[in-house]
Design a protein around this motif. Structure first.
Motif, PDB file in Angstrom:
ATOM      1  N   GLY A  62      12.860   8.602 -14.179  1.00 22.28           N
ATOM      2  CA  GLY A  62      12.952   7.559 -14.156  1.00 22.28           C
ATOM      3  C   GLY A  62      11.709   6.965 -12.581  1.00 22.28           C
ATOM      4  N   LYS A  63      11.468   8.380 -11.988  1.00 22.66           N
ATOM      5  CA  LYS A  63      10.089   7.702 -10.973  1.00 22.66           C
ATOM      6  C   LYS A  63       8.622   7.885 -10.788  1.00 22.66           C
ATOM      7  N   PHE A  64       7.598   6.752 -10.945  1.00 22.67           N
ATOM      8  CA  PHE A  64       6.816   6.727 -10.885  1.00 22.67           C
ATOM      9  C   PHE A  64       6.404   8.012 -10.196  1.00 22.67           C
ATOM     10  N   LEU A  65       5.345   8.799 -10.977  1.00 24.71           N
ATOM     11  CA  LEU A  65       4.187   9.892 -10.143  1.00 24.71           C
ATOM     12  C   LEU A  65       3.069   9.444  -9.796  1.00 24.71           C
ATOM     13  N   LEU A  66       2.744   9.570  -8.575  1.00 18.96           N
ATOM     14  CA  LEU A  66       0.659   9.257  -7.924  1.00 18.96           C
ATOM     15  C   LEU A  66       0.659  10.778  -7.198  1.00 18.96           C
ATOM     16  N   ASP A 110      10.094   3.294  -6.846  1.00 20.84           N
ATOM     17  CA  ASP A 110       9.795   1.525  -7.045  1.00 20.84           C
ATOM     18  C   ASP A 110       8.714   1.069  -7.007  1.00 20.84           C
ATOM     19  N   LEU A 111       8.119   1.920  -6.316  1.00 16.08           N
ATOM     20  CA  LEU A 111       6.390   1.996  -6.731  1.00 16.08           C
ATOM     21  C   LEU A 111       6.268   1.575  -4.655  1.00 16.08           C
ATOM     22  N   GLU A 112       7.440   1.340  -3.552  1.00 11.90           N
ATOM     23  CA  GLU A 112       7.515   0.749  -2.827  1.00 11.90           C
ATOM     24  C   GLU A 112       7.196   2.321  -1.821  1.00 11.90           C
ATOM     25  N   TYR A 113       8.442   2.617  -1.773  1.00 13.87           N
ATOM     26  CA  TYR A 113       9.471   4.343  -1.241  1.00 13.87           C
ATOM     27  C   TYR A 113       8.262   5.096  -2.074  1.00 13.87           C
ATOM     28  N   TRP A 114       7.727   6.284  -2.095  1.00 16.65           N
ATOM     29  CA  TRP A 114       7.239   7.459  -1.980  1.00 16.65           C
ATOM     30  C   TRP A 114       7.427   8.518  -1.359  1.00 16.65           C
ATOM     31  N   ASN A 170       0.962  -0.789  -0.387  1.00 14.74           N
ATOM     32  CA  ASN A 170      -0.067   0.157   0.090  1.00 14.74           C
ATOM     33  C   ASN A 170       1.399   1.329  -0.028  1.00 14.74           C
ATOM     34  N   PRO A 171       0.332   2.509  -0.686  1.00 13.39           N
ATOM     35  CA  PRO A 171       1.638   3.436  -1.022  1.00 13.39           C
ATOM     36  C   PRO A 171       1.578   3.708   0.313  1.00 13.39           C
ATOM     37  N   PHE A 172       0.497   4.478   0.687  1.00 14.98           N
ATOM     38  CA  PHE A 172       0.231   5.057   1.943  1.00 14.98           C
ATOM     39  C   PHE A 172       0.093   5.090   3.094  1.00 14.98           C
ATOM     40  N   ILE A 173      -0.221   5.281   4.191  1.00 17.33           N
ATOM     41  CA  ILE A 173      -0.434   5.264   5.526  1.00 17.33           C
ATOM     42  C   ILE A 173      -1.888   5.785   5.124  1.00 17.33           C
TER      43      ILE A 173
END
Ligand code: BMA
Length: 340
Positions: A166-170, A192-196, A148-151
């Motif tokens: 090189g980074k995903f944007l959300l 990496d879709l894990e650490y935002w 899950n990306p965020f709390i």
């Protein structure tokens, strides 16, 4: 050929109807709406707020299917024309990276975004409160659920279809545990879709536009155009009889999408039809997906209607961008890069 370019794929089989003669407004509805009606599959009472993407020689959808026990879960559908759908008999099964079943307690408002060769599904999940859930698939047969990306609390997660450096944007909207009476759109990055991180504020609710005075949230994945990132979103206002959800549009800076270049003063679609005004939750139009044809500039928007049906609406990139520019609102300090 459109004046404004969309840097997306060609989709000659995009569902389409021309703008009706004399119609006022930049977005017009499909005449056969709603395209998904009540009780669409045994055990499912309503399908709405759902995502559609081209896949193979047809289309695939990840649908918010509200079961007859009242719990929303993700349901796959297939279609040749992106209008008539065949739904799976069961909900989508998600597995963790170790291959173990990892199902959410509930799942709603999915978006599906293709980044490079992978499709990402992002939805609202239960993580000791409403939070974003994330899964990936390449074939719509095997689905791997990611961290899950965020709390909590956060809803309305929308990935960009392209990485930046090189980074995903959300895009997402931090919220609360209930029917959140506030909310702006923020941008976060991840390698990496894990650490935002690198969080930025993008867009503020309200200002003088009453239709979006309570909260706003992302809709379909932003569309890359020669003018910048075209964002279709929802804006909510409060009345003495509850919230009203409308559709708005904005253009974000192409190099730094934390910067809002333009946004509409008026909604681009608001509940007017019976199927938008009446249903499980009245007065809701909630966009979650858009198909685009780069060649012709056509855009087909999928939106939830009254938390009960799926509706389809159309515009073109020229029509929408012209409308945004002609109805540009004060963006306040949203033209800054959103850090303080
Ligand atoms: C929001 C979300 C949407 C829904 C809307 C109106 O908070 O739950 O799924 O369409 O409320 O009920």
């Amino acid at each position: 050929m459109s004046k404004v370019k969309m840097f997306t794929e060609n989709l000659p089989n995009i569902p389409w109807q021309d703008k009706p003669e004399g119609y006022v407004g930049p977005v017009w509805r499909y005449t056969e709406n709603p395209i998904v009606k009540r009780n669409p599959v045994p055990g499912v009472a309503r399908i709405f707020n759902s995502a559609v993407v081209p896949f193979g020689d047809g289309f695939v959808g990840v649908f918010r299917a509200e079961k007859t026990d009242g719990i929303p879960m993700l349901r796959l559908g297939h279609s040749k024309d992106a209008i008539h759908w065949e739904f799976d008999k069961d909900e989508i099964k998600l597995y963790n990276k170790a291959g173990e079943l990892w199902m959410p307690k509930y799942a709603y408002d999915p978006r599906v975004v293709k980044v490079e060769d992978t499709y990402y599904i992002i939805w609202c999940t239960d993580f000791y409160g409403a939070a974003l859930g994330l899964a990936e698939t390449k074939d719509f047969v095997h689905f791997t659920r990611l961290e899950n990306p965020f709390i909590p609390f956060n809803r309305n997660g929308v990935l960009f279809p392209k990485k930046k450096d090189g980074k995903f944007l959300l895009l997402s909207r931090p919220s609360d545990s209930g029917h959140t009476p506030f909310g702006d759109i923020f941008l976060s990055e991840s390698p990496d879709l894990e650490y935002w991180g690198h969080h930025r504020h993008v867009m503020t609710r309200g200002y003088n536009q009453w239709w979006q005075s309570v909260k706003i949230g992302g809709g379909p994945a932003p569309i890359e155009t020669s003018e910048g990132w075209l964002l279709i979103y929802h804006g909510v206002t409060g009345t003495c009889d509850g919230y009203v959800y409308s559709m708005g549009a904005a253009i974000l800076d192409k190099d730094n999408p934390a910067i809002v270049k333009h946004r509409t003063r008026s909604f681009i679609l608001t509940p007017e039809e019976d199927y938008e005004e009446r249903g499980f939750v009245p007065n809701v139009v909630f966009p979650c997906a858009a198909l685009t044809d780069a060649e012709s500039g056509k855009i087909a928007i999928y939106y939830g209607c009254a938390d009960t049906y799926v509706g389809l609406a159309f515009t073109t990139v020229d029509e929408l961008v012209d409308y945004i520019l002609a109805n540009d609102a004060n963006t306040g300090d949203d033209d800054k890069d959103g850090i303080m």
